[in-house]
Design a protein around this motif. Structure first.
Motif, mmCIF file in Angstrom:
data_model
loop_
_atom_site.group_PDB
_atom_site.id
_atom_site.type_symbol
_atom_site.label_atom_id
_atom_site.label_comp_id
_atom_site.label_asym_id
_atom_site.label_seq_id
_atom_site.Cartn_x
_atom_site.Cartn_y
_atom_site.Cartn_z
ATOM 1 N N PHE A 213 45.565 -40.112 -27.776
ATOM 2 C CA PHE A 213 44.512 -41.066 -28.106
ATOM 3 C C PHE A 213 43.352 -41.025 -27.110
ATOM 4 C CE2 PHE A 213 48.202 -42.912 -30.291
ATOM 5 C CZ PHE A 213 47.661 -43.084 -31.562
ATOM 6 N N GLY A 214 43.406 -40.106 -26.156
ATOM 7 C CA GLY A 214 42.359 -40.024 -25.141
ATOM 8 C C GLY A 214 41.014 -39.637 -25.717
ATOM 9 N N GLN A 215 41.043 -38.786 -26.727
ATOM 10 C CA GLN A 215 39.819 -38.374 -27.428
ATOM 11 C C GLN A 215 40.122 -38.459 -28.921
ATOM 12 O OE1 GLN A 215 39.797 -34.586 -25.119
ATOM 13 N NE2 GLN A 215 37.631 -35.057 -24.760
ATOM 14 N N ARG A 216 39.893 -39.619 -29.486
ATOM 15 C CA ARG A 216 40.370 -39.944 -30.831
ATOM 16 C C ARG A 216 39.863 -38.993 -31.908
ATOM 17 N NH1 ARG A 216 42.764 -45.329 -31.477
ATOM 18 N NH2 ARG A 216 42.589 -44.906 -33.702
ATOM 19 N N ARG A 217 38.692 -38.413 -31.718
ATOM 20 C CA ARG A 217 38.136 -37.557 -32.765
ATOM 21 C C ARG A 217 38.697 -36.141 -32.737
ATOM 22 N NH1 ARG A 217 31.663 -39.150 -33.106
ATOM 23 N NH2 ARG A 217 31.975 -41.373 -33.558
ATOM 24 N N LYS A 218 39.410 -35.805 -31.666
ATOM 25 C CA LYS A 218 39.969 -34.464 -31.560
ATOM 26 C C LYS A 218 41.350 -34.395 -32.191
ATOM 27 C CE LYS A 218 37.362 -32.637 -27.683
ATOM 28 N NZ LYS A 218 37.428 -31.829 -26.435
ATOM 29 N N THR A 219 41.720 -33.212 -32.635
ATOM 30 C CA THR A 219 43.012 -33.014 -33.283
ATOM 31 C C THR A 219 44.126 -32.861 -32.254
ATOM 32 O OG1 THR A 219 42.796 -30.602 -33.334
ATOM 33 C CG2 THR A 219 41.848 -31.850 -35.198
ATOM 34 N N LEU A 220 45.349 -32.958 -32.745
ATOM 35 C CA LEU A 220 46.507 -32.808 -31.861
ATOM 36 C C LEU A 220 46.529 -31.438 -31.187
ATOM 37 C CD1 LEU A 220 49.216 -34.410 -34.184
ATOM 38 C CD2 LEU A 220 48.161 -35.462 -32.179
ATOM 39 N N ARG A 221 46.027 -30.429 -31.883
ATOM 40 C CA ARG A 221 45.981 -29.085 -31.281
ATOM 41 C C ARG A 221 45.228 -29.116 -29.958
ATOM 42 N NH1 ARG A 221 44.136 -26.629 -35.291
ATOM 43 N NH2 ARG A 221 45.944 -25.409 -35.993
ATOM 44 N N ASN A 222 44.181 -29.937 -29.890
ATOM 45 C CA ASN A 222 43.373 -30.039 -28.676
ATOM 46 C C ASN A 222 43.915 -31.074 -27.700
ATOM 47 O OD1 ASN A 222 41.219 -28.130 -29.299
ATOM 48 N ND2 ASN A 222 40.662 -29.537 -30.937
ATOM 49 N N THR A 223 44.268 -32.253 -28.207
ATOM 50 C CA THR A 223 44.668 -33.332 -27.303
ATOM 51 C C THR A 223 46.037 -33.076 -26.669
ATOM 52 O OG1 THR A 223 45.590 -34.612 -29.140
ATOM 53 C CG2 THR A 223 43.304 -35.069 -28.518
ATOM 54 N N LEU A 224 46.911 -32.345 -27.384
ATOM 55 C CA LEU A 224 48.266 -32.111 -26.872
ATOM 56 C C LEU A 224 48.483 -30.668 -26.440
ATOM 57 C CD1 LEU A 224 50.467 -34.258 -29.312
ATOM 58 C CD2 LEU A 224 49.398 -34.913 -27.145
ATOM 59 N N LYS A 225 47.396 -29.948 -26.163
ATOM 60 C CA LYS A 225 47.527 -28.529 -25.806
ATOM 61 C C LYS A 225 48.315 -28.310 -24.524
ATOM 62 C CE LYS A 225 42.998 -28.038 -23.488
ATOM 63 N NZ LYS A 225 42.433 -29.375 -23.685
ATOM 64 N N PHE A 227 51.005 -29.849 -23.890
ATOM 65 C CA PHE A 227 52.405 -30.140 -24.203
ATOM 66 C C PHE A 227 52.977 -29.245 -25.305
ATOM 67 C CE2 PHE A 227 50.417 -34.078 -22.720
ATOM 68 C CZ PHE A 227 51.280 -34.470 -21.709
ATOM 69 N N LEU A 228 52.130 -28.891 -26.279
ATOM 70 C CA LEU A 228 52.625 -28.166 -27.454
ATOM 71 C C LEU A 228 51.771 -26.945 -27.778
ATOM 72 C CD1 LEU A 228 53.180 -31.212 -29.881
ATOM 73 C CD2 LEU A 228 54.919 -30.093 -28.456
ATOM 74 N N GLY A 229 52.463 -25.855 -28.181
ATOM 75 C CA GLY A 229 51.790 -24.684 -28.716
ATOM 76 C C GLY A 229 52.006 -24.620 -30.218
ATOM 77 N N GLU A 230 51.477 -23.597 -30.844
ATOM 78 C CA GLU A 230 51.601 -23.470 -32.296
ATOM 79 C C GLU A 230 53.067 -23.429 -32.733
ATOM 80 O OE1 GLU A 230 49.211 -23.684 -34.533
ATOM 81 O OE2 GLU A 230 47.687 -23.927 -32.974
ATOM 82 N N ASP A 232 55.560 -24.818 -31.295
ATOM 83 C CA ASP A 232 56.130 -26.162 -31.146
ATOM 84 C C ASP A 232 55.762 -27.043 -32.338
ATOM 85 O OD1 ASP A 232 57.271 -25.829 -28.450
ATOM 86 O OD2 ASP A 232 55.172 -25.653 -27.827
ATOM 87 N N PHE A 233 54.496 -26.953 -32.760
ATOM 88 C CA PHE A 233 54.084 -27.724 -33.939
ATOM 89 C C PHE A 233 54.905 -27.315 -35.157
ATOM 90 C CE2 PHE A 233 50.078 -28.482 -31.536
ATOM 91 C CZ PHE A 233 50.010 -29.864 -31.680
ATOM 92 N N ALA A 234 55.132 -26.009 -35.289
ATOM 93 C CA ALA A 234 55.919 -25.509 -36.421
ATOM 94 C C ALA A 234 57.348 -26.023 -36.355
ATOM 95 C CB ALA A 234 55.885 -23.990 -36.432
ATOM 96 N N ALA A 235 57.927 -25.998 -35.156
ATOM 97 C CA ALA A 235 59.310 -26.461 -34.994
ATOM 98 C C ALA A 235 59.434 -27.948 -35.308
ATOM 99 C CB ALA A 235 59.781 -26.190 -33.563
ATOM 100 N N LEU A 236 58.391 -28.706 -35.005
ATOM 101 C CA LEU A 236 58.398 -30.146 -35.257
ATOM 102 C C LEU A 236 57.988 -30.493 -36.684
ATOM 103 C CD1 LEU A 236 56.749 -31.248 -31.896
ATOM 104 C CD2 LEU A 236 58.973 -32.065 -32.706
ATOM 105 N N GLY A 237 57.449 -29.501 -37.398
ATOM 106 C CA GLY A 237 56.981 -29.758 -38.760
ATOM 107 C C GLY A 237 55.726 -30.605 -38.789
ATOM 108 N N LEU A 238 54.879 -30.459 -37.758
ATOM 109 C CA LEU A 238 53.653 -31.246 -37.661
ATOM 110 C C LEU A 238 52.416 -30.375 -37.869
ATOM 111 C CD1 LEU A 238 54.341 -33.527 -34.548
ATOM 112 C CD2 LEU A 238 54.358 -34.221 -36.949
ATOM 113 N N ASP A 239 51.428 -30.928 -38.523
ATOM 114 C CA ASP A 239 50.152 -30.260 -38.719
ATOM 115 C C ASP A 239 49.306 -30.451 -37.472
ATOM 116 O OD1 ASP A 239 47.667 -29.348 -39.444
ATOM 117 O OD2 ASP A 239 47.452 -30.657 -41.199
ATOM 118 N N PRO A 240 48.994 -29.369 -36.734
ATOM 119 C CA PRO A 240 48.197 -29.527 -35.506
ATOM 120 C C PRO A 240 46.771 -29.968 -35.776
ATOM 121 C CG PRO A 240 48.507 -27.211 -36.025
ATOM 122 C CD PRO A 240 49.373 -27.969 -36.972
ATOM 123 N N GLY A 241 46.364 -29.960 -37.049
ATOM 124 C CA GLY A 241 45.021 -30.398 -37.401
ATOM 125 C C GLY A 241 44.900 -31.901 -37.576
#
Length: 265
Positions: A213-225, A227-230, A232-241
């Motif tokens: 939530f530090g930069q609300r307009r940015k996607t998880l790919r950017n805000t959680l970079k 902590f998570l790579g591509e 990791d997002f796939a393993a979690l079943g989350l859309d990094p967008g």
């Protein structure tokens, strides 16, 4: 704004003082709290005693945390030590765990420091039975917000992870002296049992939520970079967008546990 005269006491802006004065609202709040004799209860910021009086009548004994020395003097003139234990100082620094458990916490929290107080109180959740507060309505709406709404953010996730939250009713500005410029709300918070929490590392969860939530307009790919790579997002079943406000509390916990497991491995 200068200090405002209130029943012989000047409401101090630096302490965020607005004193509850509507007897019908006071009665509704006390009914919502349901104090019972023998409860270990602490009131944060008793002020002129609008809630203190009916609480003591039902409890027999009440703890209060108050920083204003003039108000402390008034409280000591009104109540005996057997009825009221006064803890003089800043609620942000007070050890609520020292009062015993299960502790019930109530208060009209100063709007200017409400969020820090809520996070401070969260650290004592394992010793608390419930907490009932009056806060600025805008803050309460953030506390109880659902994913995908504008109000949903760090405060929502971190409090809902630890507490079962309920907005009880709203309080208009006219119920106070001096009247604030905002609507207030009553919120009730009940700690969730430990088995429902789920995070392996709560500090890590807090870091991830803060980043998301530090930069609300940015996607998880950017805000959680960090902590998570591509993969990791796939393993979690989350859309990094996605953005952080689209994730549920459970999904944030899943991310934190995934990162904790990867670091342990």
């Amino acid at each position: 704004m200068q200090d405002r005269e209130t029943d012989g006491h000047r409401a101090r802006k630096r302490f965020g003082q607005n004193f509850l004065s509507d007897p019908n609202i006071i009665r509704r709040i006390i009914d919502a709290i349901r104090p019972k004799e023998g409860d270990i209860m602490v009131e944060i910021g008793p002020g002129l005693g609008a809630m203190t009086t009916p609480l003591i009548e039902r409890l027999g004994h009440l703890n209060v945390v108050e920083i204003d020395r003039d108000l402390i003097a008034r409280l000591r003139e009104t109540w005996t030590p057997e009825q009221l234990t006064i803890h003089e100082g800043d609620a942000l620094k007070f050890d609520f765990g020292s009062l015993g458990s299960p502790l019930r916490v109530v208060g009209n929290l100063p709007y200017n420091i409400s969020t820090p107080i809520l996070f401070h109180l969260s650290t004592f959740a394992d010793r608390v039975k419930d907490m009932t507060f009056m806060l600025q309505k805008e803050v309460v709406m953030r506390m109880v917000a659902e994913p995908g709404t504008e109000e949903y953010g760090r405060l929502s996730v971190m409090l809902q992870y630890r507490f079962r939250m309920a907005r009880v009713f709203d309080v208009p500005p006219g119920a106070f002296r001096p009247a604030p410029k905002v609507m207030s709300s009553i919120v009730r918070m009940a700690p969730l049992p430990p088995e429902e929490l789920g995070a392996r590392d709560e500090a890590l969860l807090g870091q991830i939520v803060t980043a998301a939530f530090g930069q609300r307009r940015k996607t998880l790919r950017n805000t959680l970079k960090d902590f998570l790579g591509e993969a990791d997002f796939a393993a979690l079943g989350l859309d990094p967008g996605l953005r952080g406000e689209r994730l549920s509390v459970a999904e944030f916990v899943a991310i934190a546990n995934h990162v904790a497991a990867a670091r342990a491995g």
